[in-house]
Write a protein that holds these residues in place. Sequence first.
Motif, PDB file in Angstrom:
ATOM      1  N   GLY A  76      -0.948  -0.310  -7.659  1.00 17.38           N
ATOM      2  CA  GLY A  76      -1.953  -0.137  -8.703  1.00 17.38           C
ATOM      3  C   GLY A  76      -2.921   0.986  -8.405  1.00 17.38           C
ATOM      4  O   GLY A  76      -3.853   1.228  -9.182  1.00 17.38           O
ATOM      5  N   GLU A  77      -2.692   1.702  -7.298  1.00 23.43           N
ATOM      6  CA  GLU A  77      -3.583   2.801  -6.914  1.00 23.43           C
ATOM      7  C   GLU A  77      -2.882   4.137  -7.112  1.00 23.43           C
ATOM      8  O   GLU A  77      -1.655   4.226  -7.082  1.00 23.43           O
ATOM      9  CB  GLU A  77      -3.988   2.664  -5.437  1.00 23.43           C
ATOM     10  N   THR A  78      -3.686   5.178  -7.295  1.00 22.25           N
ATOM     11  CA  THR A  78      -3.166   6.540  -7.298  1.00 22.25           C
ATOM     12  C   THR A  78      -3.653   7.237  -6.029  1.00 22.25           C
ATOM     13  O   THR A  78      -4.515   6.721  -5.319  1.00 22.25           O
ATOM     14  CB  THR A  78      -3.623   7.322  -8.539  1.00 22.25           C
ATOM     15  N   PHE A  79      -3.059   8.384  -5.748  1.00 24.53           N
ATOM     16  CA  PHE A  79      -3.480   9.150  -4.572  1.00 24.53           C
ATOM     17  C   PHE A  79      -3.613  10.619  -4.950  1.00 24.53           C
ATOM     18  O   PHE A  79      -3.092  11.066  -5.981  1.00 24.53           O
ATOM     19  CB  PHE A  79      -2.485   8.974  -3.417  1.00 24.53           C
ATOM     20  N   THR A  80      -4.317  11.358  -4.110  1.00 25.82           N
ATOM     21  CA  THR A  80      -4.481  12.794  -4.325  1.00 25.82           C
ATOM     22  C   THR A  80      -3.428  13.535  -3.521  1.00 25.82           C
ATOM     23  O   THR A  80      -3.358  13.393  -2.298  1.00 25.82           O
ATOM     24  CB  THR A  80      -5.885  13.262  -3.893  1.00 25.82           C
ATOM     25  N   ARG A  81      -2.634  14.277  -4.195  1.00 17.39           N
ATOM     26  CA  ARG A  81      -1.537  15.008  -3.555  1.00 17.39           C
ATOM     27  C   ARG A  81      -2.115  16.131  -2.691  1.00 17.39           C
ATOM     28  O   ARG A  81      -3.017  16.857  -3.118  1.00 17.39           O
ATOM     29  CB  ARG A  81      -0.630  15.589  -4.636  1.00 17.39           C
ATOM     30  N   PRO A  82      -1.604  16.304  -1.453  1.00 16.12           N
ATOM     31  CA  PRO A  82      -2.100  17.385  -0.598  1.00 16.12           C
ATOM     32  C   PRO A  82      -1.867  18.748  -1.251  1.00 16.12           C
ATOM     33  O   PRO A  82      -0.741  19.070  -1.639  1.00 16.12           O
ATOM     34  CB  PRO A  82      -1.260  17.240   0.681  1.00 16.12           C
TER      35      PRO A  82
END
Length: 322
Positions: free
Chosen positions: A206-212
């Motif tokens: 249910g979470e998103t992440f910031t792509r490097p």
Amino acid sequence: MRASRLVQLLLLLQAGGGATASELARELEVSVRTVYRDVEALSAAGIPVYCEPGRGGGVRLIDGYRTRLTGLTTDEADAVLLAGLPGAAADLGLGTVLATAQLKMLAALPPDLRDRATRIAERVHVDMPGWFHRPENTPALAMIADAVWHDRRLTIGYRRGDRTVERTLDPLGLVMKAGTWYVVARLGPDIRSYRASRIAFVESTGETFTRPVEFDLVRHWREAADEFARSMLKVRARCRIDTAHTNLLRLMNDPAAVREALASMGEPDAHGWADITIPSESYEVLTHALLPLGAHVEVIDPPEMRARMTATIESMFARYRR
């Protein structure tokens, strides 16, 4: 679902100039009766489509009619990049999308380019897996692909031997290597690769992440693959080789080993022989890799490798001397 099928039917008629109801039914994977119902629906919507009875007849559009439904959606544009790899598109859940995108592209092309594109499709097929390679079961791949597209964090169960470990990952990309899918993902500070067929289950956090920002999938995979290949080369043998036959080194299965060996080769002497150091994952593997070179190579060191070659050759000689 029906709306999508109606669009596909319209594009088929536009790209092909018409077809029989049976041909359309096979292409759309529906019954002939359904095709006729869809034709009636298109006609009711104002599309100039008609049925021509008798031999040579079929379903046709009025000459000169062209639909404007040729703009590609985002998913279809992604699928076009895999146009030469229908199996890959299907694995990623884009099989139907790819088929529709290809129809839209054909419909948008002028007749001469459309004919060329059709000829290419009829004459070129890409089959990625090697011979005797059974396609791996990757039921979680479509969900992983969706997470890759949308930067969604996942929890996976990954099989290691007879146990399954749980990992929470940021999936950064997908790589197909010789017909096998790998997931490249961030685990904490590290970026690792996971074989898709070993993923037992996938759950969204249910979470998103910031792509490097600095991450480059192609560069990362190339560097990781080179590092893995080098890590497998655990032993080395100093040899003498007839430089007129160094092309036989290409028979070795490991390109990284061949590159390292050729880079180590010294200057040839007056007889065309040169020093060379050949790496491998083990002396046993190296023994079988050198046998195709026959009398064009001699192992100098270490003694263990020289003894292995001697024993193998003597055993072969004894067998064939019978």
